[in-house]
Motif scaffolding. Structure first.
Motif, PDB file in Angstrom:
ATOM      1  N   ALA A 137       0.867  -1.399   0.186  1.00 53.42           N
ATOM      2  CA  ALA A 137      -0.001   0.037  -0.070  1.00 53.42           C
ATOM      3  C   ALA A 137       0.922   1.247  -0.008  1.00 53.42           C
ATOM      4  CB  ALA A 137      -0.918  -0.142   1.198  1.00 53.42           C
ATOM      5  N   LEU A 138       1.698   1.158   0.952  1.00 53.37           N
ATOM      6  CA  LEU A 138       2.598   2.341   0.966  1.00 53.37           C
ATOM      7  C   LEU A 138       3.679   2.694  -0.468  1.00 53.37           C
ATOM      8  CD1 LEU A 138       4.139   1.947   4.526  1.00 53.37           C
ATOM      9  CD2 LEU A 138       2.616   3.880   3.628  1.00 53.37           C
ATOM     10  N   GLY A 139       3.814   1.610  -1.092  1.00 53.09           N
ATOM     11  CA  GLY A 139       4.614   1.716  -2.286  1.00 53.09           C
ATOM     12  C   GLY A 139       3.628   2.166  -3.429  1.00 53.09           C
ATOM     13  N   ALA A 140       2.315   1.714  -3.323  1.00 51.77           N
ATOM     14  CA  ALA A 140       1.689   2.137  -4.289  1.00 51.77           C
ATOM     15  C   ALA A 140       1.138   3.704  -4.176  1.00 51.77           C
ATOM     16  CB  ALA A 140       0.009   1.542  -4.219  1.00 51.77           C
ATOM     17  N   MET A 141       1.188   4.219  -2.995  1.00 47.92           N
ATOM     18  CA  MET A 141       1.042   5.705  -2.608  1.00 47.92           C
ATOM     19  C   MET A 141       2.153   6.381  -3.340  1.00 47.92           C
ATOM     20  SD  MET A 141      -0.306   5.940   1.131  1.00 47.92           S
ATOM     21  CE  MET A 141      -2.125   5.540   1.662  1.00 47.92           C
ATOM     22  N   ILE A 142       3.324   5.945  -3.278  1.00 49.46           N
ATOM     23  CA  ILE A 142       4.729   6.757  -3.719  1.00 49.46           C
ATOM     24  C   ILE A 142       4.435   6.815  -5.385  1.00 49.46           C
ATOM     25  CG2 ILE A 142       7.116   6.505  -4.123  1.00 49.46           C
ATOM     26  CD1 ILE A 142       7.349   5.555  -1.356  1.00 49.46           C
ATOM     27  N   LEU A 200      -3.480  10.206  -2.937  1.00 51.42           N
ATOM     28  CA  LEU A 200      -2.973   8.864  -2.341  1.00 51.42           C
ATOM     29  C   LEU A 200      -4.043   7.941  -2.205  1.00 51.42           C
ATOM     30  CD1 LEU A 200      -1.433  10.966   0.830  1.00 51.42           C
ATOM     31  CD2 LEU A 200      -0.171   9.308  -1.091  1.00 51.42           C
ATOM     32  N   GLY A 201      -5.444   8.593  -1.961  1.00 46.81           N
ATOM     33  CA  GLY A 201      -6.481   7.445  -1.996  1.00 46.81           C
ATOM     34  C   GLY A 201      -6.748   6.814  -3.073  1.00 46.81           C
ATOM     35  N   GLY A 202      -6.427   7.339  -4.466  1.00 42.09           N
ATOM     36  CA  GLY A 202      -6.666   6.844  -5.645  1.00 42.09           C
ATOM     37  C   GLY A 202      -5.594   5.832  -6.052  1.00 42.09           C
TER      38      GLY A 202
END
Length: 504
Positions: free
Chosen positions: A84-89, A357-359
């Motif tokens: 999840a954190l990697g996807a946000m970056i 971030l949510g997207g």
């Protein structure tokens, strides 16, 4: 280090060796057939495969459920936050234009003969925090446009870009595949990251620029006109319409409204956006900010690995590095840095950054479910005693754990087309062997499985069709270029793992 749900002291069944082997084969066959022939989603296929495995192994139904649920929880707890954190970056890099800035700056400063090498390097760099599919979507339009402008064969620069993305996706955390293998085997994440980068560099060079220069002579391809990035006027490209309901067209021509971007799940349709009066000034983020966003988590995790090798445990420096190099802390630092320097400092509002971030999270829901179900399947394998059976057989046959892990991953990858399923299943089967290996060897086992999971992508792999359509290739051309490239990555990467095993 991520934790692994331990195998029970006693197997959940008294089945004999032959019955356990049959159970494992039928469970894996069920997963393969459901995905490849039945076209069942991998999430459901893994659940049903675990049920088949448990029933054939004579495991009580309630214990199958308990074992599967425990594996799901352990895997999500160890891997889910990092994904999840990697996807946000990745989401902030994409939405801010930071990834585009890296690509354009590097490509704009190299000559035609160096372009394949530049594209491989850029793809590897932006591929660190991005999922393969996201990296393809970001890079391919640039590859197509560069090929057209400088009159370089499309495959000559396309293959290096794809190689850079694929190698990082399969071998280097925080991508899901490597994280799953690390979690299942109990490997050290910092060691796996460092060794993965060592294997990745020569692998990208051979499978990318070297192979791309060769295969470009035999696979003529031109950039599909409909996929070339086109210039839109400033008004159409503005990310912040002043009124909700105003919008812009995305790459597919669909209308993207302000509500879609800024109020995901929180704003009322048609409600006013909370923005200061007047337009906010937008500017592309500085190149250094995009590069630091990508490299910060990697550097922090590498520093922790170096500290573990060079500093005593009770020193203040070692304790500090252990904290900041924890994967969750390192990735969280990357997210916060990206929010500030790619978001707020680039003129985006707090609401917009929150929307970005949510997207970034919905697209990874399917990946998380597959990874979780794979963890459950793996745990049923382990708890039924199949893992111990394989470990004993491998020990008696003098078979290298690295070779066994690679071969199992290769077989499942070719059969199912899923690198994630191949990684999870292979890691579950060889997990008991990890207990007999030293720290660096466990990391190499995770990398061997990762290499096997990339072997020969073909028509049962979604990535195969993604590459075919984006590059306008025939099925035969895609096999000669993309499929062979993936095989080269798998074999060269595994040879690199074996070479490191000799010296460690």
């Amino acid at each position: 280090m991520v934790t692994l749900l331990a195998a029970p002291a006693e197997p959940l069944t008294n089945a004999g060796d032959t019955q356990l082997v049959l159970a494992a084969l039928l469970g894996i066959a069920a997963v393969v057939l459901l995905i490849a022939w039945g076209k069942v989603h991998p999430f459901l296929s893994l659940i049903l495969g675990a049920a088949v495995l448990g029933v054939v192994a004579a495991v009580p139904v309630d214990k199958i459920v308990t074992s599967f649920s425990g594996g799901v929880g352990s895997t999500v707890g160890g891997v889910g936050l990092l994904i999840a954190l990697g996807a946000m970056i990745g989401g902030l890099l994409a939405e801010s234009g930071g990834a585009d800035g890296i690509v354009e700056r590097v490509v704009g400063r190299v000559s035609g003969t160096a372009l394949p090498w530049a594209m491989a390097g850029v793809a590897a760099l932006i591929g660190l925090p991005l999922f393969f599919e996201v990296g393809v979507v970001l890079l391919v339009p640039i590859v197509l446009l560069v090929s057209l402008r400088v009159n370089v064969p499309l495959i000559k620069i396309g293959i290096p870009a794809l190689a850079g993305l694929s190698v990082l996706h399969g071998l280097v955390p925080p991508h899901p595949g490597p994280l799953v293998a690390i979690d299942a085997l109990g490997a050290n994440l910092g060691q796996t990251l460092a060794l993965g980068l060592l294997v990745a560099i020569p692998t990208v060079i051979i499978a990318g620029p070297v192979f791309g220069n060769f295969i470009a002579r035999y696979v003529p391809a031109t950039a599909p006109a409909e996929l070339l990035p086109i210039r839109r006027d400033a008004a159409a490209d503005d990310r912040s319409p002043t009124r909700p309901g105003d919008g812009r067209a995305d790459a597919d021509g669909d209308l993207v409204t302000e509500d879609d971007l800024l109020n995901p799940g929180t704003g009322r349709p048609g409600a006013a956006i909370e923005e200061p009066a007047g337009r906010r000034s937008r500017r592309s983020p500085a190149l250094w900010a995009a590069v630091v966003t990508v490299l910060l988590p990697v550097v922090l995790m590498l520093l922790r690995a170096i500290g573990e090798l060079t500093l005593a445990e009770d020193t203040a420096g070692r304790k500090a590095l252990d904290i900041v190099g924890t994967p969750i802390i390192a990735l969280l630092a990357g997210v916060i840095f990206a929010m500030i320097f790619l978001g707020y400092r680039s003129g985006f509002s707090r609401t917009q950054v929150s929307g970005f971030l949510g997207g970034s999270l919905p697209p990874i829901a399917g990946i998380l479910l597959i990874v979780a179900a794979g963890g459950g399947f793996k745990q049923v394998l382990v708890d039924a005693g199949v893992g111990d059976l394989v470990a004993n057989a491998a020990d008696g046959a003098n078979l290298s754990p690295l070779l066994l892990g690679w071969l199992v991953a290769v077989g499942i990858r070719v059969a199912t087309g899923s690198a994630t399923v191949a990684t999870i299943t292979a890691a579950g089967i060889v997990a008991p062997l990890a207990d007999t290996l030293a720290g660096p060897e466990v990391a190499l086992l995770a990398l061997a499985i990762g290499c096997g999971s990339l072997f020969f992508s073909h028509v049962n792999d979604a990535g195969f069709w993604l590459v075919k359509e984006y590059f306008g290739l025939t099925v035969g051309q895609t096999i000669k270029s993309w499929s062979v490239m993936e095989t080269i990555i798998s074999v060269v990467g595994f040879l690199g793992v074996l070479l490191l095993d000799v010296f460690l």
